[in-house]
Design a protein around this motif. Structure first.
Motif, PDB file in Angstrom:
ATOM      1  N   GLU A  32       1.010  -1.348  -0.484  1.00 32.49           N
ATOM      2  CA  GLU A  32       0.299  -0.245   0.368  1.00 32.49           C
ATOM      3  C   GLU A  32       1.092   0.867   0.270  1.00 32.49           C
ATOM      4  O   GLU A  32       2.328   1.382   0.731  1.00 32.49           O
ATOM      5  CB  GLU A  32      -1.129  -0.101   0.751  1.00 32.49           C
ATOM      6  N   SER A  33       0.865   1.976  -1.327  1.00 32.33           N
ATOM      7  CA  SER A  33       1.305   3.454  -1.212  1.00 32.33           C
ATOM      8  C   SER A  33       1.353   4.148   0.170  1.00 32.33           C
ATOM      9  O   SER A  33       2.813   4.785   0.190  1.00 32.33           O
ATOM     10  CB  SER A  33       1.058   4.347  -2.171  1.00 32.33           C
ATOM     11  N   CYS A  34       0.070   4.453   0.659  1.00 34.98           N
ATOM     12  CA  CYS A  34       0.037   5.202   2.193  1.00 34.98           C
ATOM     13  C   CYS A  34       1.162   4.664   3.177  1.00 34.98           C
ATOM     14  O   CYS A  34       1.908   5.729   3.428  1.00 34.98           O
ATOM     15  CB  CYS A  34      -0.981   4.753   2.601  1.00 34.98           C
ATOM     16  N   TYR A  81      -2.998   2.757  -6.352  1.00 33.17           N
ATOM     17  CA  TYR A  81      -3.307   2.539  -4.654  1.00 33.17           C
ATOM     18  C   TYR A  81      -1.856   1.717  -4.363  1.00 33.17           C
ATOM     19  O   TYR A  81      -1.119   1.474  -2.838  1.00 33.17           O
ATOM     20  CB  TYR A  81      -4.516   2.051  -4.475  1.00 33.17           C
ATOM     21  N   CYS A 140      -4.587   6.644  -0.721  1.00 32.07           N
ATOM     22  CA  CYS A 140      -3.337   6.592  -1.871  1.00 32.07           C
ATOM     23  C   CYS A 140      -2.905   7.509  -2.275  1.00 32.07           C
ATOM     24  O   CYS A 140      -2.109   8.183  -2.721  1.00 32.07           O
ATOM     25  CB  CYS A 140      -2.880   4.996  -1.981  1.00 32.07           C
TER      26      CYS A 140
END
Length: 855
Positions: free
Chosen positions: A402-404, A451, A478
């Protein structure tokens, strides 16, 4: 103030023996994936009420009884946690960081230099921020406040069905503040000021201090343990954006709005504790609450109001932070991005209060992520959750990572570098930024991001669950962190030490300038583009000043771990400097002037890194790096590399020369009003022109290999007429387009002697076409079909006198749709070869990041 508030809260918590509040609860114990943001978005948007009811039937915020596997997971840490935290409750709110700690420099003082990779990413993001419409962004805020709602709301996670709506606007406030500080773009300034005006109007209309895109009843549901999608998460984003508007854009109105919001939630939390219990408040934190502790600590750092410190401490989630306090790696199964922001919060707490336990928590957390839970990109999480430590080889999928999480891990590492000056944290920052952030944009298309960054063999950014997003109809979590990441690319290049110095630490090699006011100079950093055929990083520092020579100061340049210790070079003007070993800083002291030039050249190593998995059967699963760049191989699924007996990576990984791009071509034919291209898939066929998201650009590109060593430099068709060539698929180096016999289909295979074609002028007589004649079978040509259509297999067919044959054997030859990235390598295996390029450069193509490398 001696941390009395924090002491009272913790003592009350501990004396009441609320052990169950220390157990982090999976919201959906019967189906953990439902706790992911992806599935919660589906719950919000789906119209199947029966399915939704069934899914929500297992929802819980209450902690389970102190028995069974969920309880035992945390039980071992509880007694130590009690004692440890009780010993650390006398922190003060008037702490000042030691003088040798570093300070982040302001985005106002850093500018990225045009035409660099980072500048292009910043500009693409800036275009997106400007594209977005203010009325659509604030639509739900106006509706919640009972104000007129011109226009229509955006879709995706900002749709009216979505309970998380409003989160993106918080990110937008942060991103526009950062973008304005970084570029002084006036359109961005006008848009963020317009948003601020609307938000102030909304808050005043509601009249309680509450401000959001959804009604306050969402918090009634949360406090009553009734399902709702993470309302505190959105509040955190809004408050964080407001504080960025205050600190970066000097908007005093933003601070006033934030303080009023904090007052509202302070009253709300205190009322919940009074009518129910502290336990009930902690149970609400089992839902994702973002970095509420972090933003409230930041607010306290500005206001010094004790109630803001108290409220921040109430959002320090005990069940998770207790694990870190006692150094227990029991994070498996937890939703990663629910908890990383909490670490940023306690790191902020340390800077404000001097609580050493908070500092230790951040250090331990980074240690376990780096040692046991991170991928080669620097990112973490699989399907949004942490796996068991050192068990990530079986957690590679299209939903990894996950990019976040990468966005937040960069914050964690930045704190640690500021405190310690350890190069390892700067190295991590470079790794995660380069490989986990820069590649989540789809080239220079504004508002198109991902995302998840897929890491399974044969992955494609276009073919994950979410794929590439839409500029106006996605707005995932994201997307929010993405617009912030690309708005603050000037962050963490330079750090300043103000004590005995002044000193500057340059920890990222990114073309940029820094107006260093303490040193009375402007530092200009120019980094040459890195290429595969010249394995060095070169960087030059020059200086300007309007005040004559700067003050005497020290520049400290990071020597990254990936640099080859042999062959480096550094000069100050004409004097050679001694470069320290990797993992240290090159420190140069001087009163800098415009006549000075500091140059450094660092040899770049190729290397492999084993996946963080201690099971013997995965020992050979490795990633390939070139300096800081993670290399991915073009691959539909293959990830096996058998090298044979070799002593060095250079024996089986070789750079692709720059000249190879001159030989890349694509062949096409007209079919009605459209064009079909010669494409390599399972067979060799004519297919529609590659569309965005298909990844077929690479399949439609071939490299001309001269049969007689003539230099290929394809500019026009005339350059190759009469030449003998072989055709190598762009993404399958070592294989060739092979002929089998008259009227037999062409294949892609190893060279067996039937791979040479002569390029003739097109048989159809047109000036821009060519015909490919078999050298071994004179008079036979590559041929599609008289009745050309998509899917037509290419064959070798001997010449016929009719016009239909001539047309089917004539192709438009043009520059290849795909081109080699400047950092491209050929990895040779005994079964097949791979074209390697930086992961950040892939858009829709399929790739593998981890290879099973054996000899």
């Amino acid at each position: 103030m001696k941390g009395v508030v924090f002491s009272n809260v913790l003592i009350y918590f501990l004396l009441c023996n609320l052990a169950f509040a220390k157990e982090c609860v999976n919201l959906f114990p019967n189906n953990a994936e439902l706790a992911s943001s992806t599935m919660r978005a589906k719950l919000s948007s789906i119209n199947d009420e029966a399915w939704k009811k069934e899914m929500l039937s297992s929802y819980q915020l209450r902690s389970p009884a102190n028995e069974g596997p969920e309880a035992s997971k945390f039980q071992a840490a509880e007694e130590k946690f009690d004692n440890t935290m009780l010993r650390n409750t006398n922190a003060t709110g008037d702490f000042k960081l030691p003088g040798d700690f570093l300070k982040e420099v302001s985005l106002h003082d850093v500018r990225l230099l045009p035409d660099s990779m980072h500048w292009r990413a910043q500009q693409t993001n800036l275009e997106y921020l400007v594209m977005l419409d203010v009325d659509r962004l604030v639509w739900s805020f106006r509706k919640t406040a009972g104000l007129p709602t011109p226009g229509a709301p955006y879709g995706g996670w900002e749709d009216q069905k979505m309970e998380l709506r409003g989160h993106f606007l918080g990110h937008y406030l942060s991103a526009t503040a950062m973008a304005w500080a970084s570029t002084r773009n006036e359109t961005v300034k006008q848009k963020m000021d317009a948003v601020m005006s609307v938000l102030s109007e909304c808050q005043k209309k509601i009249g309680t201090g509450y401000l959001s895109a959804f009604p306050s009843e969402f918090f009634d549901r949360l406090e009553n343990l009734v399902y709702v999608w993470a309302p505190y998460y959105t509040i955190h984003k809004i408050m964080a954006g407001l504080l960025d508007q205050y600190t970066l854009a000097n908007n005093g109105q933003a601070l006033n709005i934030t303080i009023w919001m904090a007052d509202y939630f302070n009253t709300r939390v205190q009322n919940l504790i009074a009518r129910s219990s502290l336990e009930r408040h902690y149970q609400t934190l089992n839902d994702e609450s973002g970095g509420m502790n972090d933003v409230l600590y930041k607010l306290y750092g500005i206001t010094k109001d004790p109630k803001h410190l108290k409220l921040a401490e109430l959002f320090d989630k005990p069940c998770f932070l207790g694990l870190l306090a006692v150094k227990a790696d029991n994070i498996a199964g937890l939703h990663a991005n629910t908890h990383i922001p909490l670490v940023c919060g306690v790191q902020n707490r340390y800077e404000l209060t001097g609580d050493e336990q908070s500092m230790a928590m951040g250090t331990f957390f980074m240690d376990i992520i780096n040692s046991s839970h991170s991928y080669a990109t620097g990112g973490t999480s699989h399907q949004e959750f942490w796996t068991d430590p050192k068990r990530i080889a079986t957690a590679l999928s299209a939903e990894t990572e996950e990019s976040c999480t990468t966005y937040n891990m960069l914050k964690v590492s930045r704190y640690l570098f500021k405190w310690t000056k350890q190069v390892t944290y700067a190295d991590y920052y470079e790794r995660a930024l380069t490989n986990g952030v820069l590649g989540i944009q789809r080239g220079t298309e504004p508002g198109v991001m991902i995302y998840m960054l897929p890491l399974s063999p044969g992955s494609s950014k276009a073919k994950s669950y979410h794929g590439w997003g839409d500029a106006f109809d996605s707005f995932w979590c994201c997307y929010g962190t993405g617009i912030e990441s690309f708005a603050k690319l000037g962050d963490s290049i330079y750090f300043e030490q103000e004590g005995k110095g002044p000193d500057v630490y340059i920890i990222q090699y990114i073309s940029s300038s820094f107006d260093w006011k303490a040193g009375q100079i402007v530092i200009h950093q120019n980094v040459d583009p890195v290429v595969s055929w010249d394995q060095n990083l070169r960087m030059a520092l020059t200086f300007t000043s309007n005040k004559g020579p700067g003050v005497s100061s020290v520049l400290n340049l990071r020597i990254p771990f990936w640099a080859n210790p042999n062959g480096g070079k550094a000069t100050l003007n004409k004097d050679n400097l001694q470069i320290p070993s990797p993992g240290n800083f090159l420190s140069v002291s001087r009163a800098w002037s415009p006549d000075d030039k500091l140059f450094i050249q660092l040899p770049i190593n190729l290397r492999t890194e084993a996946i963080k998995d201690d099971r013997p059967q995965y020992a050979s699963l490795q990633a390939i790096f070139y300096g800081p760049y993670l290399l991915a191989g073009y691959s539909q699924h293959d990830h096996e590399i058998k090298t044979g007996p070799v002593k060095s990576l250079l024996e089986w990984i070789t750079p692709i020369p720059a000249s190879y791009n001159a030989g890349l071509v694509t062949f096409s034919q007209k079919s009605g009003n459209s064009s079909l291209v010669l494409m390599k898939n399972q067979s060799v066929t004519m297919e529609p022109w590659p569309a965005a998201g298909t990844g077929d650009d690479a399949n439609a590109t071939f490299r001309l290999i001269a049969n007689d060593q003539w230099p290929i430099n394809f500019t026009t068709v005339k350059d190759v007429i009469g030449k003998q060539v072989m055709l190598e698929p762009f993404d399958f180096p070592g294989k060739l387009l092979m002929q089998q016999g008259n009227n037999d289909s062409l294949v892609i295979a190893n060279n067996s002697g039937n791979s040479v074609f002569q390029v003739n002028a097109g048989l159809d007589g047109k000036p821009d076409t060519v015909s490919l004649e078999s050298v071994s079978r004179k008079g036979c040509f590559v041929f599609s079909d008289v009745n050309l259509k998509a899917g037509t297999a290419l064959k070798l067919n001997c010449q016929q006198p009719d016009d239909g044959f001539k047309q089917a054997a004539s192709f438009v030859m043009q520059k290849g749709i795909s081109q080699y990235h400047p950092i491209s390598f050929l990895a040779k295996g005994s079964n097949r070869n791979y074209l390697l390029a930086p992961l950040l450069s892939f858009r829709d193509e399929s790739y593998s990041v981890y290879f099973n490398i054996t000899n």
